[in-house]
Scaffold this motif. Structure first.
Motif, PDB file in Angstrom:
ATOM      1  N   ALA A  85      43.205  45.731   8.200  1.00 18.31           N
ATOM      2  CA  ALA A  85      43.947  46.200   7.030  1.00 18.31           C
ATOM      3  C   ALA A  85      43.722  45.233   5.873  1.00 18.31           C
ATOM      4  N   PRO A  86      43.898  45.693   4.627  1.00 15.35           N
ATOM      5  CA  PRO A  86      43.675  44.818   3.471  1.00 15.35           C
ATOM      6  C   PRO A  86      44.500  43.538   3.534  1.00 15.35           C
ATOM      7  N   GLY A  87      43.883  42.434   3.142  1.00 15.54           N
ATOM      8  CA  GLY A  87      44.524  41.127   3.161  1.00 15.54           C
ATOM      9  C   GLY A  87      43.509  40.045   3.487  1.00 15.54           C
ATOM     10  N   THR A  88      44.002  38.825   3.740  1.00 15.76           N
ATOM     11  CA  THR A  88      43.134  37.696   4.077  1.00 15.76           C
ATOM     12  C   THR A  88      43.557  37.136   5.426  1.00 15.76           C
ATOM     13  N   ALA A  89      42.588  36.969   6.313  1.00 14.98           N
ATOM     14  CA  ALA A  89      42.847  36.443   7.656  1.00 14.98           C
ATOM     15  C   ALA A  89      42.042  35.173   7.874  1.00 14.98           C
ATOM     16  N   THR A  90      42.640  34.243   8.611  1.00 16.29           N
ATOM     17  CA  THR A  90      41.959  33.007   8.981  1.00 16.29           C
ATOM     18  C   THR A  90      41.511  33.107  10.433  1.00 16.29           C
ATOM     19  N   ILE A  91      40.216  32.926  10.649  1.00 20.29           N
ATOM     20  CA  ILE A  91      39.629  32.967  11.993  1.00 20.29           C
ATOM     21  C   ILE A  91      39.243  31.549  12.388  1.00 20.29           C
ATOM     22  N   SER A  92      39.623  31.128  13.595  1.00 19.78           N
ATOM     23  CA  SER A  92      39.309  29.773  14.029  1.00 19.78           C
ATOM     24  C   SER A  92      38.488  29.783  15.310  1.00 19.78           C
ATOM     25  N   ALA A  93      37.678  28.736  15.470  1.00 23.26           N
ATOM     26  CA  ALA A  93      36.914  28.496  16.699  1.00 23.26           C
ATOM     27  C   ALA A  93      37.178  27.056  17.116  1.00 23.26           C
ATOM     28  N   SER A  94      37.503  26.859  18.399  1.00 22.51           N
ATOM     29  CA  SER A  94      37.851  25.512  18.878  1.00 22.51           C
ATOM     30  C   SER A  94      37.026  25.160  20.103  1.00 22.51           C
ATOM     31  N   GLN A  95      36.606  23.857  20.177  1.00 17.89           N
ATOM     32  CA  GLN A  95      35.893  23.362  21.357  1.00 17.89           C
ATOM     33  C   GLN A  95      35.910  21.840  21.353  1.00 17.89           C
ATOM     34  N   ASP A  96      36.195  21.265  22.532  1.00 21.44           N
ATOM     35  CA  ASP A  96      36.147  19.805  22.735  1.00 21.44           C
ATOM     36  C   ASP A  96      36.949  19.049  21.687  1.00 21.44           C
ATOM     37  N   GLY A  97      38.102  19.573  21.309  1.00 16.16           N
ATOM     38  CA  GLY A  97      38.955  18.900  20.339  1.00 16.16           C
ATOM     39  C   GLY A  97      38.586  19.151  18.890  1.00 16.16           C
ATOM     40  N   PHE A  98      37.521  19.890  18.624  1.00 17.75           N
ATOM     41  CA  PHE A  98      37.127  20.208  17.254  1.00 17.75           C
ATOM     42  C   PHE A  98      37.510  21.650  16.934  1.00 17.75           C
ATOM     43  N   SER A 134      25.752  14.349  18.742  1.00 17.09           N
ATOM     44  CA  SER A 134      25.519  12.935  18.446  1.00 17.09           C
ATOM     45  C   SER A 134      24.051  12.601  18.270  1.00 17.09           C
ATOM     46  N   ASP A 135      23.139  13.424  18.798  1.00 20.93           N
ATOM     47  CA  ASP A 135      21.713  13.178  18.611  1.00 20.93           C
ATOM     48  C   ASP A 135      21.151  13.907  17.393  1.00 20.93           C
ATOM     49  N   GLY A 136      22.047  14.484  16.578  1.00 20.10           N
ATOM     50  CA  GLY A 136      21.617  15.195  15.380  1.00 20.10           C
ATOM     51  C   GLY A 136      21.257  16.644  15.599  1.00 20.10           C
ATOM     52  N   SER A 137      21.308  17.119  16.822  1.00 22.94           N
ATOM     53  CA  SER A 137      20.936  18.501  17.102  1.00 22.94           C
ATOM     54  C   SER A 137      22.077  19.458  16.771  1.00 22.94           C
ATOM     55  N   LEU A 138      21.707  20.733  16.599  1.00 23.94           N
ATOM     56  CA  LEU A 138      22.670  21.790  16.342  1.00 23.94           C
ATOM     57  C   LEU A 138      22.712  22.733  17.535  1.00 23.94           C
ATOM     58  N   GLY A 139      23.892  23.281  17.825  1.00 20.89           N
ATOM     59  CA  GLY A 139      24.030  24.212  18.944  1.00 20.89           C
ATOM     60  C   GLY A 139      24.924  25.386  18.583  1.00 20.89           C
ATOM     61  N   LYS A 140      24.631  26.548  19.146  1.00 23.91           N
ATOM     62  CA  LYS A 140      25.450  27.744  18.953  1.00 23.91           C
ATOM     63  C   LYS A 140      26.518  27.779  20.034  1.00 23.91           C
ATOM     64  N   LEU A 141      27.793  27.849  19.626  1.00 28.82           N
ATOM     65  CA  LEU A 141      28.901  27.727  20.566  1.00 28.82           C
ATOM     66  C   LEU A 141      29.748  28.989  20.636  1.00 28.82           C
ATOM     67  N   ASN A 142      29.192  30.126  20.256  1.00 28.04           N
ATOM     68  CA  ASN A 142      29.994  31.351  20.229  1.00 28.04           C
ATOM     69  C   ASN A 142      30.626  31.682  21.569  1.00 28.04           C
ATOM     70  N   VAL A 143      29.878  31.489  22.662  1.00 26.90           N
ATOM     71  CA  VAL A 143      30.382  31.877  23.980  1.00 26.90           C
ATOM     72  C   VAL A 143      31.385  30.872  24.508  1.00 26.90           C
ATOM     73  N   THR A 144      31.131  29.585  24.303  1.00 29.76           N
ATOM     74  CA  THR A 144      31.995  28.552  24.878  1.00 29.76           C
ATOM     75  C   THR A 144      33.217  28.247  24.018  1.00 29.76           C
ATOM     76  N   ALA A 145      33.169  28.513  22.726  1.00 31.09           N
ATOM     77  CA  ALA A 145      34.300  28.221  21.845  1.00 31.09           C
ATOM     78  C   ALA A 145      35.442  29.204  22.093  1.00 31.09           C
ATOM     79  N   VAL A 146      36.652  28.758  21.758  1.00 31.64           N
ATOM     80  CA  VAL A 146      37.835  29.608  21.845  1.00 31.64           C
ATOM     81  C   VAL A 146      38.107  30.188  20.460  1.00 31.64           C
TER      82      VAL A 146
END
Length: 431
Positions: free
Chosen positions: A220-233, A187-199
């Protein structure tokens, strides 16, 4: 003759001019017109050339008088000026020149941070937040610098407003690794790295898996979707696992590449093919040859047989599916071989406990020459008679023992040694 003809022609011309004055006037007019046209064309060419030369001189003078274009200032920018600790931010630099032009700067930029405890920066302008505070990040070229002020904020002082994964799309071949970054906007415009805290989660784990830090492994060959979730996002990335190209032959070798073998012995050689995917496997479809069959021969299956003394090159040749020929060589050294080992005196021998008798081993080689053999001595009953370097020593126990010598796997005859008052009756024993 020529003079007479010329005089005759001149006379006729004069007569014609007197009798036809109109023709003479017309000829003179046409001649003058021709001369005038030629003069006009000549002057036009001269004037045009003079104009071109003058224009060129003016252009050169203008270029010489123009001041050189120099770098006047550098502007450093980034998507945000605020980061949370461990977050990464890519900076860019734009140059402004004395002629008013602008252009991005990429090569030759020297990046620096005036507060490494707050933020560091790489040689390509990527800043990493370390701890809360303010750091000045500068880009310098030819002594001209531009400054960017980066603020590293305290975690927990602002709420998460958005989440994204970078890169959003990536490719990898099976077994490859792709590191993803979960980046939050606050909310203050800052950016943060959330690799450790995200699911982190892979919706297609049979195609690509992901660990708790966002590191993707292609399966294996194909297309996979990877997701990261935190605080409802939640944010997603698409990983495409490509089909690897078919491996092609990249090399051929013989194992062993060098071999020392005794005359008369055999050894199985193997042709090993290397492929572009890093794998290797034996290749049976090869043609074997020898540079000197008197020293060693090789069969169609790669079985080497040592024939004579010396060195020889064994070659394996293979033609792949594209018609390309591959070759490999092995250097083979053939040494003389032991054909007999004889221990003497043949005996039998009788010794008292603690007494000794010296035996010797005579080694015969395939070429009839002498060598420096490594002899291994042995006793059938060391407690009765032990042996070292051919010296037999009677032990504490009475009885008989057989002494033998072995060189390069070839064993000698056996020599009987009796310890104690027993009189040996057994003759030499063949090993």
């Amino acid at each position: 003759m020529r003079d007479a003809v010329r005089e005759r022609l001149l006379s006729e011309a004069a007569l014609h001019a007197r009798t036809h004055p109109a023709d003479l006037e017309r000829a003179l007019n046409e001649g003058m017109s021709t001369v005038r046209r030629r003069l006009v064309r000549t002057w036009v060419v001269v004037i045009a050339a003079a104009v071109l030369v003058t224009a060129g001189l003016v252009a050169v003078r203008m270029l010489l008088d123009r001041p050189p274009v120099v770098l006047e200032s550098i502007a450093v920018s980034a998507p945000t000026s605020s980061l949370l600790p461990e977050a990464v931010l890519q900076l860019s630099a734009e140059a402004t020149y004395s002629d008013g032009s602008r252009s991005p700067l990429q090569d030759g930029v020297e990046w620096a941070s005036d507060n490494l405890a707050v933020a560091g920066i790489t040689a390509d302008g990527q800043a990493t937040a370390v701890a809360p505070g303010v750091a000045g990040l500068t880009a310098t070229v030819d002594g001209v610098s531009g400054r960017f002020e980066l603020k590293v904020t305290t975690p927990g002082t602002a709420s998460l407003t958005a989440l994204r994964i970078t890169p959003g799309d990536a490719e990898a071949s099976p077994g490859g690794k792709v590191p993803l970054v979960a980046e939050g906007t606050y909310s203050d415009g800052s950016l943060g790295k959330l690799n450790v805290t995200a699911v982190w989660e892979s919706r297609n784990p049979d195609i690509a898996s992901v660990d708790g830090d966002g590191l993707v492994t292609a399966v294996a060959p194909g297309t996979a979707t990877i997701s990261a979730s935190q605080d409802g996002f939640q944010a997603t990335a698409r990983i495409t696992v490509t089909t690897p190209p078919p491996a092609k032959l990249s090399g051929l070798a013989i194992e062993p590449a060098e071999l020392t073998i005794k005359q008369g012995q055999s050894h199985q050689l193997a042709a090993i093919a290397s492929y572009t995917d890093g794998s290797t496997k034996p290749e049976s479809n090869v043609t074997w040859s020898t540079s000197n069959p008197k020293v060693a021969t090789v069969s169609a299956s790669g079985l080497l047989t040592a024939r004579g003394l010396g060195q020889v090159l064994i070659e394996a040749k293979h033609v792949d599916a594209d018609g390309k020929e591959w070759k490999a060589q092995s250097k083979v050294t053939v040494e003389h071989a032991v054909i007999a080992v004889v221990v003497g005196p043949a005996g039998p021998h009788a010794v008292e406990p603690g007494a000794t008798v010296q035996l010797t081993a005579t080694v015969t080689y395939s070429d009839g020459k002498s060598g420096k053999p490594v002899i291994t001595w042995a006793s059938s009953r060391p407690i009765i008679a032990s042996v070292s370097n051919g010296l037999v020593r009677g032990g504490p126990v009475q009885g008989q023992a057989t002494i033998t010598a072995t060189v390069d796997g070839v064993s000698s005859n056996g020599v009987v040694v009796s310890v104690g008052p027993t009189i040996p009756t057994q003759g030499p024993v063949k090993g």
